[in-house]
Design a protein around this motif. Structure first.
Motif, PDB file in Angstrom:
ATOM      1  N   PRO A 113       0.838  -1.213   0.000  1.00  0.00           N
ATOM      2  CA  PRO A 113       0.000   0.000   0.000  1.00  0.00           C
ATOM      3  C   PRO A 113       0.870   1.258   0.000  1.00  0.00           C
ATOM      4  N   ARG A 114       0.269   2.378  -0.312  1.00  0.00           N
ATOM      5  CA  ARG A 114       1.001   3.646  -0.294  1.00  0.00           C
ATOM      6  C   ARG A 114       1.397   4.029   1.124  1.00  0.00           C
ATOM      7  N   ARG A 115       0.470   3.886   2.054  1.00  0.00           N
ATOM      8  CA  ARG A 115       0.706   4.292   3.431  1.00  0.00           C
ATOM      9  C   ARG A 115       0.811   3.054   4.322  1.00  0.00           C
ATOM     10  N   ASP A 116       1.494   3.180   5.430  1.00  0.00           N
ATOM     11  CA  ASP A 116       1.514   2.091   6.400  1.00  0.00           C
ATOM     12  C   ASP A 116       0.091   1.734   6.795  1.00  0.00           C
ATOM     13  N   LEU A 148     -12.772  -3.783  -0.352  1.00  0.00           N
ATOM     14  CA  LEU A 148     -11.752  -3.463   0.651  1.00  0.00           C
ATOM     15  C   LEU A 148     -10.368  -3.400   0.008  1.00  0.00           C
ATOM     16  N   ASP A 149     -10.069  -4.365  -0.845  1.00  0.00           N
ATOM     17  CA  ASP A 149      -8.792  -4.373  -1.559  1.00  0.00           C
ATOM     18  C   ASP A 149      -8.616  -3.102  -2.374  1.00  0.00           C
ATOM     19  N   ALA A 150      -9.645  -2.727  -3.118  1.00  0.00           N
ATOM     20  CA  ALA A 150      -9.557  -1.529  -3.962  1.00  0.00           C
ATOM     21  C   ALA A 150      -9.374  -0.270  -3.119  1.00  0.00           C
ATOM     22  N   PHE A 151     -10.090  -0.180  -2.014  1.00  0.00           N
ATOM     23  CA  PHE A 151      -9.959   0.993  -1.148  1.00  0.00           C
ATOM     24  C   PHE A 151      -8.561   1.101  -0.551  1.00  0.00           C
ATOM     25  N   LEU A 152      -8.075  -0.006   0.012  1.00  0.00           N
ATOM     26  CA  LEU A 152      -6.789   0.044   0.691  1.00  0.00           C
ATOM     27  C   LEU A 152      -5.649   0.346  -0.285  1.00  0.00           C
ATOM     28  N   LYS A 153      -5.802  -0.008  -1.542  1.00  0.00           N
ATOM     29  CA  LYS A 153      -4.782   0.346  -2.529  1.00  0.00           C
ATOM     30  C   LYS A 153      -4.856   1.828  -2.875  1.00  0.00           C
ATOM     31  N   ARG A 154      -6.047   2.431  -2.743  1.00  0.00           N
ATOM     32  CA  ARG A 154      -6.216   3.861  -3.050  1.00  0.00           C
ATOM     33  C   ARG A 154      -5.881   4.746  -1.848  1.00  0.00           C
ATOM     34  N   ALA A 155      -6.108   4.236  -0.669  1.00  0.00           N
ATOM     35  CA  ALA A 155      -6.100   5.083   0.543  1.00  0.00           C
ATOM     36  C   ALA A 155      -4.756   5.797   0.750  1.00  0.00           C
TER      37      ALA A 155
END
Length: 443
Positions: free
Chosen positions: A144-147, A436-443
């Protein structure tokens, strides 16, 4: 286009199978929370920790008391300067009376495309989604982008003393850098009539105010006149509290919910006539009607031990809920309703919460839902009850309710969570893990 190594919808087929299996297997682990410290989440915590470890993470299990287990792990993001995101779900469940159910509530039975059992909605399905997503990322080499800090907690269904409260007090360092979090009670399908599919995302919670009322009178014989009858004094206060009509107080999250729901239904968002607006919202009025005001509901009475004895003491319990910014009003009104003869105190109190609905994180949740249901409508709402987000808010973490599930019209989230024959559709779980997968990759 799908990412390399993933399925058509961005996450591999193994994850779609695992989210169903993990939900079933977690349900089979009886983590009933009876309250008062009576619970045991250890087996479920070990189960979750083992699956996280297989995905290359380094989970820790933490306990305030034996068996009251919590799991915390961190996924390192690609941007070391970005704020971290907390993803948390509780492992405990409320009790289930087996004789009332169509199936064994701890069987995790999968039948006709449905997973049955206590916790299917609240909230072992979300726990399973997190595990399946993390493992899919490990297989595909996704970061992911962020921790992302993952926490599976104990004791959410009681006071959180052994769960999120304990983690926030004793292990705050594990959540360093976390500014936002997601957990339960949002992102599920709410059917609004005429084919409308609404996905409410939690952006606020009323504060918890569990009260104990007590009256001290003069003990005496039941046949004698007694103007200082504790039961009578208490009963009067309880009746006043139960009959009180609290005034409408529109907090920002509820205003946003009403405004966006009005747009969904093509109605004018007249916030000066809330009762009239609710009529225009049809079934969706349920999403806001319990958060328009503070509330206080008497729930238990304690008095007396013999019919011909007037007791010296009488007590009651009241489930109160407070909107953000209206805690002082709640206390002032309780003083008035109890009057001079009945004392009241907080047995358990948590602060109300509010989260911005114009944040990039909210926008990412909205986009993730609409990616997989383009005809859906995503709206913010304020939860009438509370979650572990209240505990983590003490660390400065802004909480959202987002545990995505696509549910058919005959599945009412509010009816089945904590209800008899709690269950979740297999395809709803698979929708949820994709979102959830799509969100966490965007977040």
């Amino acid at each position: 286009m799908a990412e390399p190594g993933t399925g058509e919808h961005g996450i591999d087929e193994q994850a779609l199978d695992e989210v169903v299996r993990f939900t079933s297997e977690l349900i089979r682990i009886d983590t009933t929370n009876h309250g008062g410290g009576d619970g045991n989440e250890r087996a479920a915590a070990e189960y979750a920790a083992a699956h996280l470890a297989e995905a290359g993470l380094d989970p820790v299990i933490l306990e305030k008391a034996p068996g009251r287990s919590n799991v915390v792990a961190r996924i390192a993001g690609t941007d070391p300067g970005a704020d971290a995101l907390l993803v948390h779900g509780h492992l405990d469940v409320v009790p289930a009376e087996a004789s009332d159910w169509s199936v064994d509530p701890f069987s995790g039975e999968i039948r006709d495309g449905i997973v049955w059992g206590r916790g299917a909605l609240d909230m072992k399905s979300m726990d399973a989604m997190v595990l399946a997503t993390v493992r899919a990322w490990a297989r595909a080499g996704v970061r992911p982008r962020r921790d992302i800090v993952i926490a599976f907690t104990a004791d959410e269904e009681a006071s959180a003393e052994y769960g999120a409260g304990f983690l926030a007090e004793e292990h705050a360092g594990l959540f360093e850098g976390c500014t936002e979090g997601i957990s339960e009670s949002g992102g599920f399908t709410f059917h609004g009539g005429s084919g409308l599919r609404i996905y409410p995302i939690g952006a606020g919670e009323r504060g918890t105010a569990w009260l104990r009322l007590s009256a001290r009178g003069r003990a005496g014989h039941g046949s004698k006149a007694n103007p200082r009858n504790a039961v009578t004094m208490l009963a009067g206060a309880v009746a006043r509290i139960g009959a009180h009509r609290w005034p409408v107080r529109l907090v920002p999250t509820v205003r946003a919910a009403l405004t966006e729901l009005a747009a969904v239904y093509g109605a004018e968002a007249d916030l000066d006539d809330v009762d009239g607006l609710l009529v225009k919202l049809g079934p969706a009025a349920q999403l806001v009607e319990s958060t328009l005001r503070n509330s206080a509901n008497p729930t238990a009475l304690e008095a007396g031990y013999k019919v011909n004895v007037i007791p010296e003491h009488a007590a009651a319990q009241v489930d109160g809920r407070m909107l953000p910014g209206y805690e002082d009003e709640f206390c002032r009104v309780m003083d008035e309703l109890c009057g001079p003869d009945v004392a009241w105190e907080f047995q358990h109190r948590t602060e109300p919460l509010g989260a911005p609905v114009d944040s990039p994180t909210f926008a990412a949740m909205r986009a993730a839902v609409l990616e997989f249901d383009p005809e859906g409508h995503v709206v913010p709402y304020c939860m009438s009850g509370g979650t572990d987000a209240k505990q983590f808010s003490r660390l400065g973490i802004t909480g959202y309710g987002f545990s995505p599930l696509r549910l058919p019209a005959e599945f009412g989230y509010g009816k089945l969570a904590h209800g008899v024959d709690e269950r979740v559709p297999v395809d709803g779980l698979q929708f949820g893990v994709r979102v959830l997968d799509a969100f966490l990759k965007r977040a």
